[in-house]
Design a protein around this motif. Sequence first.
Motif, PDB file in Angstrom:
ATOM      1  N   VAL A   1      49.462  93.560  98.645  1.00 40.00           N
ATOM      2  CA  VAL A   1      49.989  93.978 100.357  1.00 40.00           C
ATOM      3  C   VAL A   1      49.555  94.530 101.250  1.00 40.00           C
ATOM      4  N   HIS A   2      48.255  93.858 101.595  1.00 36.64           N
ATOM      5  CA  HIS A   2      47.768  95.170 102.909  1.00 36.64           C
ATOM      6  C   HIS A   2      48.251  94.404 104.369  1.00 36.64           C
ATOM      7  N   ASN A   3      47.913  95.271 105.891  1.00 33.69           N
ATOM      8  CA  ASN A   3      47.738  94.874 106.969  1.00 33.69           C
ATOM      9  C   ASN A   3      47.086  94.941 107.651  1.00 33.69           C
ATOM     10  N   HIS A   4      47.349  94.309 108.326  1.00 30.99           N
ATOM     11  CA  HIS A   4      46.226  94.085 109.422  1.00 30.99           C
ATOM     12  C   HIS A   4      46.273  94.870 111.343  1.00 30.99           C
ATOM     13  N   PRO A   5      46.693  95.719 111.664  1.00 34.00           N
ATOM     14  CA  PRO A   5      46.804  96.542 113.012  1.00 34.00           C
ATOM     15  C   PRO A   5      46.253  95.469 113.277  1.00 34.00           C
ATOM     16  N   SER A   6      45.655  94.637 114.035  1.00 37.55           N
ATOM     17  CA  SER A   6      45.387  93.856 114.873  1.00 37.55           C
ATOM     18  C   SER A   6      45.927  92.494 115.350  1.00 37.55           C
ATOM     19  N   GLY A   7      46.611  92.190 114.247  1.00 35.31           N
ATOM     20  CA  GLY A   7      47.930  90.816 114.008  1.00 35.31           C
ATOM     21  C   GLY A   7      47.193  90.081 113.352  1.00 35.31           C
ATOM     22  N   GLU A   8      45.516  89.252 113.397  1.00 30.51           N
ATOM     23  CA  GLU A   8      44.917  89.030 113.062  1.00 30.51           C
ATOM     24  C   GLU A   8      45.061  88.302 111.614  1.00 30.51           C
ATOM     25  N   LEU A   9      45.814  87.570 110.818  1.00 35.60           N
ATOM     26  CA  LEU A   9      45.894  87.575 109.367  1.00 35.60           C
ATOM     27  C   LEU A   9      44.994  86.759 108.378  1.00 35.60           C
ATOM     28  N   THR A  10      44.404  86.051 109.488  1.00 39.73           N
ATOM     29  CA  THR A  10      42.459  85.560 108.733  1.00 39.73           C
ATOM     30  C   THR A  10      42.111  86.500 107.481  1.00 39.73           C
ATOM     31  N   PRO A  11      42.601  86.254 105.925  1.00 35.70           N
ATOM     32  CA  PRO A  11      41.497  87.217 105.735  1.00 35.70           C
ATOM     33  C   PRO A  11      40.245  87.376 106.034  1.00 35.70           C
ATOM     34  N   SER A  12      39.575  88.680 105.760  1.00 34.42           N
ATOM     35  CA  SER A  12      37.928  88.818 105.345  1.00 34.42           C
ATOM     36  C   SER A  12      37.235  87.976 104.851  1.00 34.42           C
ATOM     37  N   GLU A  13      35.800  88.031 104.424  1.00 32.94           N
ATOM     38  CA  GLU A  13      34.950  87.882 103.407  1.00 32.94           C
ATOM     39  C   GLU A  13      35.684  88.964 102.217  1.00 32.94           C
ATOM     40  N   ARG A  14      35.671  89.961 103.157  1.00 29.99           N
ATOM     41  CA  ARG A  14      36.127  91.509 101.826  1.00 29.99           C
ATOM     42  C   ARG A  14      37.387  91.416 101.416  1.00 29.99           C
ATOM     43  N   ASP A  15      38.070  90.787 102.179  1.00 33.32           N
ATOM     44  CA  ASP A  15      39.656  91.022 102.165  1.00 33.32           C
ATOM     45  C   ASP A  15      39.874  89.386 100.051  1.00 33.32           C
ATOM     46  N   LYS A  16      38.777  88.817 100.566  1.00 29.54           N
ATOM     47  CA  LYS A  16      38.928  87.565  99.498  1.00 29.54           C
ATOM     48  C   LYS A  16      38.205  88.377  98.375  1.00 29.54           C
ATOM     49  N   ASP A  17      36.652  88.525  98.581  1.00 28.32           N
ATOM     50  CA  ASP A  17      35.912  89.423  97.341  1.00 28.32           C
ATOM     51  C   ASP A  17      36.788  90.541  96.598  1.00 28.32           C
ATOM     52  N   VAL A  18      37.829  91.191  97.376  1.00 24.28           N
ATOM     53  CA  VAL A  18      38.559  92.468  96.322  1.00 24.28           C
ATOM     54  C   VAL A  18      40.048  91.399  96.276  1.00 24.28           C
ATOM     55  N   THR A  19      39.930  90.434  96.164  1.00 24.20           N
ATOM     56  CA  THR A  19      40.993  89.562  95.591  1.00 24.20           C
ATOM     57  C   THR A  19      40.788  88.996  94.458  1.00 24.20           C
ATOM     58  N   ASP A  20      39.695  88.136  94.593  1.00 16.32           N
ATOM     59  CA  ASP A  20      38.811  87.918  93.313  1.00 16.32           C
ATOM     60  C   ASP A  20      38.377  88.830  91.964  1.00 16.32           C
ATOM     61  N   GLN A  21      38.007  90.293  92.703  1.00 16.23           N
ATOM     62  CA  GLN A  21      37.987  90.837  91.805  1.00 16.23           C
ATOM     63  C   GLN A  21      39.439  91.271  90.650  1.00 16.23           C
ATOM     64  N   LEU A  22      40.319  91.538  91.853  1.00 11.58           N
ATOM     65  CA  LEU A  22      41.467  92.123  91.394  1.00 11.58           C
ATOM     66  C   LEU A  22      42.062  91.417  90.430  1.00 11.58           C
TER      67      LEU A  22
END
Length: 209
Positions: A87-108
């Motif tokens: 679980v991680h938060n986006h302080p901006s309120g924008e919830l769309t996963p970034s490319e980095r979010d996707k890449d980290v999830t792929d790795q984990l």
Amino acid sequence: MNIRLKKEEKVKVLCADDLYGIMQRVLVRESRIDRNREHLWTVSLDNAYRILNIELVSLGTINKTLIEPMEVFSIPLQKRAVKVILVHNHPSGELTPSERDKDVTDQLIQVGRIMHVPLMDHLIISEKDYYSFMDSGLLKELEQSLKYVPAYEIKRRYEKAAIEIGKKQGNNEGKKEVAKQMKKEGYEIEAIMRITGLSKAVIGRLKVE
């Protein structure tokens, strides 16, 4: 840092909504200053999907937090978790996963497979809403990725596929089908030769749709 939970918060997590209700309260407990920074938590689950532990792994900047596989899985392994949710938060309120979010999830996902503690979901949260990798179908899509899969595991998968196809269509045809799939996914000819045992000429003649 361990997040202390009330007795009524140690619930079964059967869907993303179950967990978001808890994580929203955890986020709101933070000071206003800290809420403007990205947090990364791990949620450890037992075999019955009950919460064993919620751990704050990292506290970052307004748009970035440090995610190291060793740190992510350290506490879940100590707690004898059988599944983990990120679980991680986006302080901006924008919830769309970034490319980095996707890449980290792929790795984990791959790290979880190796550790036998599968990543069940990844939630991106704000104070008002959340995004679930599992509910959106993105988790399933990333589970098919080979980017972080060890080479020996890729070889084992394709060898198994070749055997299964070979039983139905003949051993050589099975190897050709696997070679076609590997060509489609961009593997080098030499790698395809090693795994299938087919010659360079035969692989070169295979047409990929």
